[in-house]
Design an enzyme around this catalytic site. Structure first.
Site, PDB file in Angstrom:
ATOM      1  CE1 TYR A 201      37.043  13.711  -9.373  1.00  0.00           C
ATOM      2  CE2 TYR A 201      35.364  14.777  -8.055  1.00  0.00           C
ATOM      3  CZ  TYR A 201      36.334  14.846  -9.027  1.00  0.00           C
ATOM      4  OH  TYR A 201      36.596  16.042  -9.648  1.00  0.00           O
ATOM      5  CD  GLU A 208      43.147  11.712  -2.590  1.00  0.00           C
ATOM      6  OE1 GLU A 208      42.545  12.360  -1.705  1.00  0.00           O
ATOM      7  OE2 GLU A 208      43.046  11.960  -3.801  1.00  0.00           O
TER       8      GLU A 208
END
Length: 268
Positions: A201, A208
């Site tokens: 994560y 991102e």
């Protein structure tokens, strides 16, 4: 980052048709993400993927409207010094894999939009907010950033991002494929599905955000706002997965931790 695709309530099992559909959906998704891992790793280890498989699958992306966004605005070409510097530092260690993977990434990630529909129709019991956050953020990156901004194609952060996605999605979809099919899920697969998010994560979220920052253009402030919500968005997904992990593993662990030493001695 990855949402949880739970089965419907045990008191109301899915119909055979729904169960069959969900099995096919999860199996295809797992296979698609596994293929993306293969394509990315083949570039990383300097080996080309099978040309026959590439030529067979590449035309599939031509059926997806890859220029929806560009119908409404010109193709941006902006970049920034920070992105150039970061790319130059990472590129010797992490190659860009866009040219070898995007043709598969685009349809596989777009297929995930069905997960929102699954929740809305009650086919699965995933929380709607986490599902929307997960799916929409990735679709924004795939179609609103990567497909639209050519400068992102040479970024090593694209590679770390898609590998974080794929290494999360393969165990998740494999887990639910076996569960829906009625087979026993191996404990190692359960552990991977509910434990690797601790590492994947943060890697995915940071990648991102930085991929978005490689594409500064007319919408700088809009993208800056989107990046600003990445941290709370990561926490929402992180907390949700920790809650799910406690539900899967925490019952026996919590019971043992609450036992007094005398109780443990008696149990032995």
């Amino acid at each position: 980052m990855s949402n949880v695709n739970k089965l419907p309530n045990a008191r109301r099992a899915p119909s055979p048709v729904v169960r069959c559909y969900l099995i096919v959906f999860n199996a295809l998704s797992a296979a698609g993400w596994a293929y993306i891992i293969y394509l990315a790793l083949s570039v990383i280890i300097d080996q080309r993927a099978s040309s026959s498989a590439y030529d067979f699958l590449k035309p599939l992306v031509s059926y997806v409207p890859t220029s929806i966004v560009t119908l409404f605005s010109p193709q941006p070409t902006a970049t920034n010094q920070f992105s150039n510097t970061l790319t130059s530092i990472l590129r010797p260690y992490i190659p860009a894999t866009h040219n070898s993977t995007f043709f598969a990434l685009a349809p596989v990630q777009s297929l995930a939009a069905l997960e929102i529909i699954h929740v809305l129709l009650g086919l699965v019991r995933s929380p709607l907010p986490t599902t929307v956050i997960q799916v929409s953020s990735r679709l924004i990156l795939v179609w609103g950033i990567i497909e639209r901004f050519p400068h992102t194609h040479s970024s090593p952060l694209y590679t770390t991002m898609i590998l974080a996605w794929a290494l999360t999605e393969v165990p998740r979809h494999a887990y639910y494929t076996l569960l829906l099919a009625g087979y026993g899920v191996p404990i190692w697969l359960t552990w991977i599905r509910y434990s690797t998010f601790y590492i994947l994560y943060p890697i995915g979220a940071v990648s991102e955000a930085l991929v978005m920052l490689t594409a500064w253009g007319l919408e700088d402030w809009v993208k800056a706002g989107l990046v600003a919500i990445w941290a709370p968005g990561l926490w929402v997904m992180y907390a949700h997965m920790m809650h799910m992990r406690r539900r899967v593993f925490g019952v026996n662990e919590g019971r043992k931790s609450r036992e007094k030493p005398k109780d443990r001695a008696k149990a032995k």
